[in-house]
Write an enzyme that holds these catalytic residues in place. Structure first.
Site, short mmCIF file in Angstrom:
data_model
loop_
_atom_site.label_atom_id
_atom_site.label_comp_id
_atom_site.label_asym_id
_atom_site.label_seq_id
_atom_site.Cartn_x
_atom_site.Cartn_y
_atom_site.Cartn_z
N TYR A 153 0.62 -1.24 0.46
CA TYR A 153 0.03 0.22 -0.20
C TYR A 153 1.13 1.36 -0.01
O TYR A 153 0.46 2.26 -0.32
CB TYR A 153 -0.84 -0.31 0.97
CG TYR A 153 -2.05 1.14 1.65
CD1 TYR A 153 -2.97 1.18 0.31
CD2 TYR A 153 -1.60 1.89 2.36
CE1 TYR A 153 -3.76 1.75 0.67
CE2 TYR A 153 -2.66 2.88 2.22
CZ TYR A 153 -3.64 3.23 1.43
OH TYR A 153 -4.67 3.98 1.63
N THR A 188 -14.43 5.14 7.07
CA THR A 188 -14.77 4.55 5.84
C THR A 188 -14.91 2.91 5.84
O THR A 188 -14.47 1.99 6.74
CB THR A 188 -14.35 5.07 4.94
OG1 THR A 188 -12.64 4.14 4.34
CG2 THR A 188 -13.41 6.21 4.79
#
Ligand code: NAD
Length: 249
Positions: A153, A188
């Site tokens: 990532y 989220t």
């Protein structure tokens, strides 16, 4: 900060930061082209806009080679863009030794390669309006500081600042600005998915590392909207850190 007359394509618009950004841009007067591969959530959030100020398009950004043609097709029907926010992303938390090539390639494709393809599409003279535009990549603090288990990532997000800086220089003559927003941890669907892999102690540690607390999608949307707007007309090639103080220490 007003965005009347702007048309802005937002990827990842079906959820989280992309959804909040699209909604904010819309409320500031922009037309929004909402893009995501999650057809049902896209339809749920963008399917029926009585104002006619938004359209939605189901597209899988893993198809990086198809992105410029997709953008040309959309703008030939809907008109040229003044902005682009690339918020679609995949996360990856894994010890580096356990990463599979299939997974790290997908993460890099959606987060970074798609950003390059979107920029290539955007700079096309039939896609970006003649007076210039603004491109914003949603990066991450994990592209700026280390995170154990975050190598794939981090690599994908660090790539975005390099891309933004070089593209900013290349496209300044055409008044196309290119910037990143680097959020800290934001509540989220992605955060919920990641937090299932953490112990309670890790979760507490991550929350404590944000002196202002965890972020909301709207916190990041505000930063993205600023960079898209004419108020940021002298800002290009930079990373706007939006992290509640995560990287301050
Ligand atoms: N949530 C956080 O803590 C956090 C922190 C820093 C950065 N970010 C970044 O913010 C961005 C938005 O993340 P979020 O937290 O809102 O996540 P999210 O999961 O809520 O939203 C991501 C969206 O991207 C879409 N997407 C994923 N792969 C796609 C593909 N191949 N084609 C088209 N759409 C695709 C998903 O369908 C989803 O709607 C991501 O780039 C993420 O890396 C998130």
């Amino acid at each position: 900060m007003g965005l009347a007359g702007h048309k802005i394509l937002v990827t990842g618009a079906a959820s989280g930061i992309g959804l909040a950004t699209g909604r904010l841009l819309r409320s500031l007067g922009a037309s929004v082209v909402a893009v995501d591969y999650d057809e049902s959530r896209l339809a749920h959030n963008w399917g029926d806009d009585p104002t006619g100020g938004s359209t939605s398009h189901c597209f899988d950004l893993l198809n990086t080679e198809g992105i410029p043609a997709f953008m040309s097709d959309v703008t030939s029907k809907e008109g040229t863009l003044s902005g682009l926010v690339h918020a679609a992303g995949l996360s990856s938390i894994s010890p580096t030794r356990l990463l599979t090539p299939a997974r790290y390639r997908d993460v890099f494709s959606v987060n970074a390669e798609a950003a390059l393809a979107l920029l290539r599409g955007f700079q096309n003279r039939s896609v970006c309006r003649e007076t210039g535009g603004s491109v914003v990549f949603i990066s991450s603090v994990i592209g700026l500081v280390g995170s154990a288990g975050g190598s794939a990532y981090a690599m994908s997000k660090a790539a975005l600042s390099g891309l933004a800086k070089s593209a900013a220089l290349e496209y300044a003559p055409r008044k196309i600005r290119v910037n990143c927003v680097a959020p800290g941890f934001v509540r989220t669907a992605m955060y919920e998915q990641n937090s299932r892999l953490w112990s309670d102690a890790q979760r507490e540690q991550i929350e404590a590392a944000h002196p202002l607390g965890l972020g909301t999608p709207e916190d990041v949307a505000n930063a993205a909207a600023f960079l898209v707007a004419d108020a940021a007309r002298w800002i290009t090639g930079t990373v706007l850190v939006c992290d509640g103080g995560y990287t301050a220490s």
